[in-house]
Write a protein that holds these residues in place. Structure first.
Motif, short mmCIF file in Angstrom:
data_model
loop_
_atom_site.label_atom_id
_atom_site.label_comp_id
_atom_site.label_asym_id
_atom_site.label_seq_id
_atom_site.Cartn_x
_atom_site.Cartn_y
_atom_site.Cartn_z
N GLN A 1 0.85 -1.20 0.00
CA GLN A 1 0.00 0.00 0.00
C GLN A 1 0.88 1.24 0.00
OE1 GLN A 1 -3.39 0.36 -0.06
NE2 GLN A 1 -3.59 -1.85 -0.31
N PRO A 2 0.48 2.32 -0.55
CA PRO A 2 -0.78 2.53 -1.27
C PRO A 2 -0.69 2.01 -2.70
CG PRO A 2 0.47 4.57 -1.25
CD PRO A 2 1.27 3.57 -0.46
N GLU A 3 -1.83 1.60 -3.22
CA GLU A 3 -1.90 1.19 -4.61
C GLU A 3 -2.12 2.44 -5.45
OE1 GLU A 3 -3.64 -3.06 -5.22
OE2 GLU A 3 -4.93 -1.99 -3.82
N ILE A 4 -1.32 2.58 -6.49
CA ILE A 4 -1.41 3.75 -7.37
C ILE A 4 -1.92 3.29 -8.72
CG2 ILE A 4 -0.16 5.71 -8.37
CD1 ILE A 4 -0.18 5.72 -5.28
N ALA A 5 -3.21 3.39 -8.94
CA ALA A 5 -3.86 3.01 -10.19
C ALA A 5 -4.71 4.19 -10.63
CB ALA A 5 -4.70 1.75 -10.01
N LEU A 6 -4.07 5.15 -11.27
CA LEU A 6 -4.71 6.42 -11.60
C LEU A 6 -5.47 6.37 -12.92
CD1 LEU A 6 -1.70 8.78 -10.78
CD2 LEU A 6 -3.65 8.25 -9.31
N GLN A 7 -6.61 7.06 -12.93
CA GLN A 7 -7.30 7.27 -14.19
C GLN A 7 -6.63 8.47 -14.86
OE1 GLN A 7 -11.43 8.50 -14.05
NE2 GLN A 7 -11.78 7.74 -16.12
N PHE A 8 -6.13 8.28 -16.06
CA PHE A 8 -5.45 9.37 -16.76
C PHE A 8 -6.50 10.28 -17.38
CE2 PHE A 8 -3.18 11.72 -19.93
CZ PHE A 8 -1.95 11.94 -19.34
N LYS A 9 -6.42 11.54 -17.02
CA LYS A 9 -7.31 12.55 -17.58
C LYS A 9 -6.46 13.71 -18.07
CE LYS A 9 -11.23 11.57 -14.57
NZ LYS A 9 -12.17 12.09 -13.60
N GLU A 10 -6.99 14.41 -19.03
CA GLU A 10 -6.32 15.61 -19.55
C GLU A 10 -5.99 16.53 -18.37
OE1 GLU A 10 -4.48 17.71 -22.38
OE2 GLU A 10 -5.64 15.92 -22.85
N GLY A 11 -4.75 16.99 -18.31
CA GLY A 11 -4.34 17.91 -17.26
C GLY A 11 -3.78 17.24 -16.01
N LEU A 12 -3.76 15.91 -15.95
CA LEU A 12 -3.17 15.22 -14.80
C LEU A 12 -1.70 15.60 -14.66
CD1 LEU A 12 -3.32 13.06 -12.51
CD2 LEU A 12 -2.61 11.39 -14.23
N ILE A 13 -1.01 15.64 -15.81
CA ILE A 13 0.40 16.00 -15.85
C ILE A 13 0.52 17.24 -16.74
CG2 ILE A 13 2.70 15.23 -16.51
CD1 ILE A 13 1.65 12.33 -15.95
N ASP A 14 1.16 18.29 -16.20
CA ASP A 14 1.24 19.53 -16.97
C ASP A 14 2.34 19.48 -18.03
OD1 ASP A 14 3.71 20.17 -15.74
OD2 ASP A 14 2.78 21.47 -14.23
N ALA A 15 2.47 20.56 -18.80
CA ALA A 15 3.41 20.61 -19.91
C ALA A 15 4.87 20.46 -19.46
CB ALA A 15 3.22 21.92 -20.68
N GLU A 16 5.16 20.79 -18.22
CA GLU A 16 6.52 20.65 -17.69
C GLU A 16 6.78 19.27 -17.09
OE1 GLU A 16 4.64 23.62 -16.77
OE2 GLU A 16 5.53 24.38 -18.63
N GLY A 17 5.79 18.39 -17.13
CA GLY A 17 5.95 17.04 -16.62
C GLY A 17 5.70 16.91 -15.13
N ASN A 18 4.98 17.84 -14.54
CA ASN A 18 4.64 17.79 -13.12
C ASN A 18 3.21 17.31 -12.93
OD1 ASN A 18 7.11 19.12 -12.10
ND2 ASN A 18 6.32 20.87 -13.26
N ILE A 19 2.95 16.68 -11.80
CA ILE A 19 1.57 16.34 -11.45
C ILE A 19 0.84 17.65 -11.17
CG2 ILE A 19 0.08 15.15 -9.78
CD1 ILE A 19 1.71 13.23 -11.53
N ALA A 20 -0.19 17.94 -11.95
CA ALA A 20 -0.86 19.23 -11.87
C ALA A 20 -1.88 19.31 -10.74
CB ALA A 20 -1.55 19.53 -13.21
N ASP A 21 -2.51 18.21 -10.42
CA ASP A 21 -3.55 18.19 -9.40
C ASP A 21 -2.93 18.08 -8.00
OD1 ASP A 21 -6.45 17.76 -8.55
OD2 ASP A 21 -5.52 15.88 -7.86
N GLU A 22 -3.23 19.01 -7.13
CA GLU A 22 -2.64 19.05 -5.78
C GLU A 22 -2.95 17.78 -4.98
OE1 GLU A 22 -0.47 20.27 -2.55
OE2 GLU A 22 -0.54 21.19 -4.53
N ARG A 23 -4.18 17.32 -5.04
CA ARG A 23 -4.56 16.11 -4.29
C ARG A 23 -3.78 14.89 -4.76
NH1 ARG A 23 -10.28 13.29 -4.78
NH2 ARG A 23 -9.91 11.59 -3.35
N THR A 24 -3.65 14.74 -6.07
CA THR A 24 -2.89 13.62 -6.63
C THR A 24 -1.42 13.75 -6.28
OG1 THR A 24 -4.48 13.42 -8.44
CG2 THR A 24 -2.35 12.34 -8.75
N ARG A 25 -0.89 14.97 -6.32
CA ARG A 25 0.51 15.20 -5.96
C ARG A 25 0.76 14.79 -4.51
NH1 ARG A 25 0.98 19.73 -8.25
NH2 ARG A 25 0.33 21.05 -6.53
N LYS A 26 -0.11 15.15 -3.60
CA LYS A 26 0.04 14.77 -2.19
C LYS A 26 -0.06 13.25 -2.02
CE LYS A 26 -1.52 19.01 0.02
NZ LYS A 26 -2.55 19.65 0.84
N PHE A 27 -0.97 12.63 -2.75
CA PHE A 27 -1.12 11.18 -2.71
C PHE A 27 0.16 10.49 -3.18
CE2 PHE A 27 -2.99 7.28 -4.88
CZ PHE A 27 -3.20 6.57 -3.69
#
Length: 183
Positions: free
Chosen positions: A141-167
């Motif tokens: 744990q934790p299991e990381i099985a993310l649904q890929f959606k537009e904007g999950l990863i920004d143009a610079e290659g960073n996790i864009a969503d704060e909640r996902t980044r913390k996870f």
């Protein structure tokens, strides 16, 4: 172990795959706490037991990358509710010939993303079974099985969503503790 050496195995051959993007974003998020090296699987021939006595050079190079790593980060898509054939072939190659399993005793984490609502849950379950068979201890744990959606990863290659980044930061903390734990 000072800075753990992590072999990253990406289960997709597509240059711009979502999982390649996820691997890069996780590496960026980790900062300098790990030394990441991709153990590429694109050049591996299909595993053939007839070649065990004269193992293919690409297979030997892959096995050496796995052996040199302190741990593995396996990033997998989900194809038809399972593991991509190229990833299974890499595991078969790395675990052969008999008695020369390069995966034996390694610690690993499995993550993945796909556009489906369940991410890569089915693929990861199959992959955990395969890794168990080749003596790899997988972070439970934790299991990381993310649904890929537009904007999950920004143009610079960073996790864009704060909640996902913390996870994912929590995942990296657990992964580090997992591979640094006493044997």
């Amino acid at each position: 172990m000072s800075k753990p050496k992590i072999a990253v195995v990406i289960g997709s051959l597509r240059k711009d795959s979502f999982n390649r993007q996820l691997a890069g974003a996780v590496e960026k998020l980790a900062g300098d706490r790990f030394e990441f090296t991709e153990a590429g699987i694109g050049g591996l021939p299909l595993y053939n037991q007839d070649q065990d006595a004269d193992f293919p050079a690409a297979g030997l190079a892959f096995k050496q990358q796995i052996e040199a790593a302190d741990a593995l980060l396996i990033v997998t898509p989900e194809y038809n509710r399972s593991v991509p054939g190229v990833l299974k072939n890499a595991i078969d190659t790395g675990s052969r010939p008999a008695g020369k399993n390069s995966f034996a005793g390694k610690y690993a984490a499995v993550i993945g993303t796909s556009q489906g609502a369940h991410g890569t849950v089915s693929a990861q379950q199959h992959l955990r079974n395969v890794l168990s068979a080749v003596n790899v201890a997988v972070l439970p744990q934790p299991e990381i099985a993310l649904q890929f959606k537009e904007g999950l990863i920004d143009a610079e290659g960073n996790i864009a969503d704060e909640r996902t980044r913390k996870f994912l930061q929590g995942f990296l903390d657990r992964f580090e503790a997992w591979i640094r734990r006493p044997a």
